[in-house]
Design an enzyme around this catalytic site. Structure first.
Site, PDB file in Angstrom:
ATOM      1  N   ASP A  64      -4.604  -2.643  -2.009  1.00 62.01           N
ATOM      2  CA  ASP A  64      -4.829  -4.085  -1.856  1.00 62.01           C
ATOM      3  C   ASP A  64      -5.516  -4.665  -3.098  1.00 62.01           C
ATOM      4  O   ASP A  64      -5.515  -5.885  -3.292  1.00 62.01           O
ATOM      5  CB  ASP A  64      -5.759  -4.355  -0.662  1.00 62.01           C
ATOM      6  CG  ASP A  64      -5.021  -4.831   0.580  1.00 62.01           C
ATOM      7  OD1 ASP A  64      -3.974  -5.475   0.426  1.00 62.01           O
ATOM      8  OD2 ASP A  64      -5.522  -4.569   1.684  1.00 62.01           O
ATOM      9  N   GLN A 124      -6.032  -3.842   7.427  1.00 57.52           N
ATOM     10  CA  GLN A 124      -5.597  -5.229   7.636  1.00 57.52           C
ATOM     11  C   GLN A 124      -6.794  -6.133   7.936  1.00 57.52           C
ATOM     12  O   GLN A 124      -7.635  -5.807   8.778  1.00 57.52           O
ATOM     13  CB  GLN A 124      -4.579  -5.257   8.799  1.00 57.52           C
ATOM     14  CG  GLN A 124      -4.013  -6.616   9.105  1.00 57.52           C
ATOM     15  CD  GLN A 124      -3.077  -7.154   8.033  1.00 57.52           C
ATOM     16  OE1 GLN A 124      -2.534  -6.411   7.216  1.00 57.52           O
ATOM     17  NE2 GLN A 124      -2.902  -8.454   8.011  1.00 57.52           N
ATOM     18  N   LYS A 147       5.140  -4.430   7.150  1.00 60.08           N
ATOM     19  CA  LYS A 147       4.711  -3.528   6.060  1.00 60.08           C
ATOM     20  C   LYS A 147       5.211  -2.115   6.305  1.00 60.08           C
ATOM     21  O   LYS A 147       5.727  -1.459   5.396  1.00 60.08           O
ATOM     22  CB  LYS A 147       3.180  -3.478   5.998  1.00 60.08           C
ATOM     23  CG  LYS A 147       2.546  -4.652   5.310  1.00 60.08           C
ATOM     24  CD  LYS A 147       1.033  -4.546   5.396  1.00 60.08           C
ATOM     25  CE  LYS A 147       0.409  -5.849   4.966  1.00 60.08           C
ATOM     26  NZ  LYS A 147      -1.002  -5.981   5.268  1.00 60.08           N
TER      27      LYS A 147
HETATM   28  N1  GUN Z   1      -4.316 -10.012   5.836  1.00 62.85           N
HETATM   29  C1  GUN Z   1      -3.466 -10.953   5.362  1.00 62.85           C
HETATM   30  N2  GUN Z   1      -2.979 -10.581   4.156  1.00 62.85           N
HETATM   31  C2  GUN Z   1      -3.527  -9.378   3.876  1.00 62.85           C
HETATM   32  C3  GUN Z   1      -3.392  -8.486   2.774  1.00 62.85           C
HETATM   33  O1  GUN Z   1      -2.675  -8.718   1.798  1.00 62.85           O
HETATM   34  N3  GUN Z   1      -4.116  -7.345   2.847  1.00 62.85           N
HETATM   35  C4  GUN Z   1      -4.927  -7.072   3.904  1.00 62.85           C
HETATM   36  N4  GUN Z   1      -5.612  -5.931   3.883  1.00 62.85           N
HETATM   37  N5  GUN Z   1      -5.065  -7.872   4.934  1.00 62.85           N
HETATM   38  C5  GUN Z   1      -4.366  -9.020   4.919  1.00 62.85           C
END
Ligand code: GUN
Length: 301
Positions: A120, A97, A53
């Site tokens: 998100d 996350q 990311k």
């Molecule tokens: N963990 C796995 N996928 C995601 C996501 O898209 N956002 C977040 N915040 N955590 C994740």
């Protein structure tokens, strides 16, 4: 018949390029979108995901703010960081996350994020905006699925769509997006009776249950568009003792002979998620400054 492959890797790259160009256009106004990514603990899968990311954020010309906290971080400490990021004018998007360590209540953390920075799309305010059809942030994975669908069928009006899975992160928002696209939507799940028959009605099938190769070829309507959200690790004895491989929720080798178009796993939905995170971050940066939606905010190429 052999289905058209929906190349998520290529489609995600083209969206990233488009977002990068829009970010470059903002630079003369002194605007550089910023994304804060918070990782608590040292789960290796999360570390890989977060690193990816951050790299793609910088490649798109945005600022990336990295917050790595120890596995023993308390809920109060994490909430204090979220409050600081909410107040920081350089931060347009906040991503915490998941999963979080057991001492932290993930829902309380999600609800502490300013909805205007919730890239998100997990905050109940944004979930509610999707439900009511008002502008807000849409979770990245279902948004990515919609962009993939639109690459094959720009107009989904009137189609029968079946979503397998009712999670708050994928299934439910996916169903809402498909309603917005004028589909007739069925949400199936682990307690659905006669799932194969339900699936056979689908012009558009989105599988997001996390069960390896659950959906068989004879569950599909010939010509259906199939989006496979599953990422399941299964044993792969052919490659040697203890080896694994990744499969989706759809039995790809069977489905490819029936579907009209299908996403591969890997290389389908996966790459779209981060592209949509960048898109949401750009959107947050523009909205927070009262800038109008631009071309990149469309869902068709
Ligand atoms: N963990 C796995 N996928 C995601 C996501 O898209 N956002 C977040 N915040 N955590 C994740």
């Amino acid at each position: 018949m052999t289905a058209t492959l929906i190349d998520g890797k290529a489609i995600a790259a083209s969206w990233r390029a488009r977002i990068g160009a829009a970010v470059a256009d903002l630079a003369p106004q002194g605007l550089r979108p910023g994304l804060a990514v918070v990782l608590v603990g040292d789960d290796p899968a999360s570390q890989i995901y977060v690193r990816s990311k951050m790299r793609q954020t910088v490649e798109a010309g945005m600022r990336s703010f990295d917050h790595a906290l120890s596995a023993s971080t308390t809920q109060d400490e994490l909430l204090a960081l979220v409050a600081k990021l909410n107040a920081d004018p350089d931060v347009d998007g906040i991503l915490v996350q998941l999963p979080l360590p057991p001492q932290i209540d993930a829902q309380a953390v999600i609800e502490a994020i300013d909805p205007a920075k919730d890239v998100d799309g997990f905050h109940p305010v944004n979930a509610g905006r999707l439900l009511t059809g008002t502008p807000g942030f849409v979770p990245c994975t279902p948004l990515g699925c919609l962009l993939l669908l639109h690459s094959i069928r720009p107009d989904l009006t009137g189609l029968d769509a079946v979503v397998i899975g009712r999670s708050a992160i994928v299934g439910k928002p996916m169903a809402q997006l498909l309603i917005r696209e004028n589909c007739t939507v069925t949400v199936a799940h682990s307690r659905t009776r006669n799932l194969p028959e339900v699936c056979r009605r689908a012009d558009v099938l989105v599988a997001a249950v996390g069960r390896p190769e659950l959906v068989r070829g004879d569950w599909l309507k010939p010509g259906a568009t199939v989006i496979d959200v599953g990422i399941n690790r299964v044993p792969n004895p052919a490659a040697g003792e203890g080896r694994t491989r990744i499969v989706g929720d759809v039995a790809f080798a069977e489905a490819v002979d029936v579907a009209g178009a299908i996403t591969p796993v890997p290389g389908g939905v996966g790459p779209m998620t981060i592209a949509c995170l960048l898109r949401n971050t750009l959107e947050a940066a523009c909205r927070r400054r009262g800038l109008p939606p631009e071309r990149w905010s469309a869902t068709t190429a």
